[in-house]
Design a protein around this motif. Structure first.
Motif, short mmCIF file in Angstrom:
data_model
loop_
_atom_site.label_atom_id
_atom_site.label_comp_id
_atom_site.label_asym_id
_atom_site.label_seq_id
_atom_site.Cartn_x
_atom_site.Cartn_y
_atom_site.Cartn_z
N ILE A 217 -22.98 -4.59 32.51
CA ILE A 217 -22.32 -4.50 34.61
C ILE A 217 -21.52 -5.66 34.73
CG2 ILE A 217 -22.75 -4.02 36.54
CD1 ILE A 217 -25.68 -2.80 35.08
N ALA A 218 -21.60 -6.45 33.78
CA ALA A 218 -21.33 -7.83 34.69
C ALA A 218 -19.57 -7.17 33.96
CB ALA A 218 -21.26 -9.02 33.47
N LEU A 219 -19.38 -6.58 32.95
CA LEU A 219 -17.57 -6.43 32.65
C LEU A 219 -16.62 -5.48 33.79
CD1 LEU A 219 -18.08 -5.34 28.96
CD2 LEU A 219 -17.42 -7.28 30.30
N ASP A 220 -18.08 -4.55 34.65
CA ASP A 220 -17.30 -3.46 35.65
C ASP A 220 -16.67 -4.43 36.79
OD1 ASP A 220 -17.43 -1.53 33.77
OD2 ASP A 220 -19.93 -0.98 34.61
N VAL B 146 -9.86 -16.50 32.01
CA VAL B 146 -8.45 -17.35 32.72
C VAL B 146 -7.69 -16.82 33.20
CG1 VAL B 146 -8.22 -19.69 34.40
CG2 VAL B 146 -10.89 -18.82 33.57
N TYR B 147 -7.09 -16.42 34.88
CA TYR B 147 -5.62 -15.92 34.61
C TYR B 147 -5.08 -15.65 35.31
CZ TYR B 147 -7.23 -11.05 34.12
OH TYR B 147 -7.91 -9.78 34.14
N ASP B 148 -3.65 -15.86 35.82
CA ASP B 148 -3.33 -15.23 37.16
C ASP B 148 -3.76 -15.34 38.29
OD1 ASP B 148 -0.99 -14.01 36.10
OD2 ASP B 148 -1.80 -12.05 35.31
N TYR B 149 -4.73 -16.85 37.98
CA TYR B 149 -5.34 -17.71 39.19
C TYR B 149 -6.79 -16.65 39.78
CZ TYR B 149 -0.90 -19.89 40.50
OH TYR B 149 0.42 -21.04 40.37
N GLY B 150 -7.63 -16.13 39.04
CA GLY B 150 -8.21 -15.81 38.72
C GLY B 150 -9.45 -15.99 37.30
N ILE B 151 -10.46 -15.09 37.57
CA ILE B 151 -11.26 -15.11 36.55
C ILE B 151 -12.19 -13.21 36.35
CG2 ILE B 151 -13.03 -15.89 37.45
CD1 ILE B 151 -13.89 -17.72 35.09
N ARG B 152 -12.10 -13.06 35.08
CA ARG B 152 -12.98 -12.06 34.81
C ARG B 152 -13.06 -12.24 33.70
NH1 ARG B 152 -10.17 -7.44 34.93
NH2 ARG B 152 -11.57 -5.84 34.52
N MET B 153 -15.04 -10.94 33.48
CA MET B 153 -15.92 -10.94 32.09
C MET B 153 -15.21 -10.39 31.19
SD MET B 153 -19.81 -11.13 31.34
CE MET B 153 -19.80 -12.70 32.30
N THR B 154 -14.68 -10.39 29.87
CA THR B 154 -14.25 -9.54 28.59
C THR B 154 -15.43 -8.95 27.91
OG1 THR B 154 -13.20 -11.66 27.50
CG2 THR B 154 -11.91 -10.87 29.30
N TYR B 155 -16.30 -9.76 27.63
CA TYR B 155 -17.23 -9.90 26.45
C TYR B 155 -18.45 -9.56 27.80
CZ TYR B 155 -20.22 -9.34 22.27
OH TYR B 155 -20.96 -9.15 21.53
#
Length: 133
Positions: free
Chosen positions: A89-92, A73-82
């Motif tokens: 595919i979730a990383l993309d 979680v960063y900059d008011y959003g979220i992403r999968m890193t691993y």
């Protein structure tokens, strides 16, 4: 194909595109303040955790019997890193920060969805009911 067939196909495509464009415009212009959105993380259809999307960086380590994933979680959003999935595919799927955006990891049975907890109760796009067989 005759000229009338082409005109009919063109009209149908224009109407469908207009309807899709109006819906996308309405969804894009949903009003919310930075920092009030949340990400709901579900594993195997059950809520795992709900986190606020803030500017501060935080890491969420998810280890279940289905797999291992790490969210950031960063900059008011979220992403999968691993993801230890055979095809990660979730990383993309990238960084998500707007309501109704999702990250899905099918092998890990993991879903991350950004929600606005202060949205209108009369939202026509919301799920009304679930019918189970």
């Amino acid at each position: 194909m005759k000229r009338g067939d082409m005109i009919l196909i063109l009209v149908v495509l224009l109407v469908a595109g207009s309807l899709y464009g109006i819906k996308a415009y309405k969804d894009h212009n949903e009003h919310y303040a930075q920092g009030e959105l949340q990400a709901v993380i579900t594993v195997d259809g059950k809520e795992y955790k709900t986190v606020s999307l803030t500017k501060e960086e935080q890491t969420i380590d998810i280890q279940t019997k289905f797999g291992h994933n790490i969210l950031k979680v960063y900059d008011y959003g979220i992403r999968m890193t691993y993801s230890d999935a055979p095809l990660p595919i979730a990383l993309d799927m990238g960084f998500i920060s707007r309501p109704k955006q999702q990250i899905l990891c099918i092998p890990a049975r993991l879903m991350v969805e950004v929600i606005n907890p202060h949205r209108s109760i009369n939202d026509d796009n919301e799920l009304d009911a679930v019918i189970q067989p």
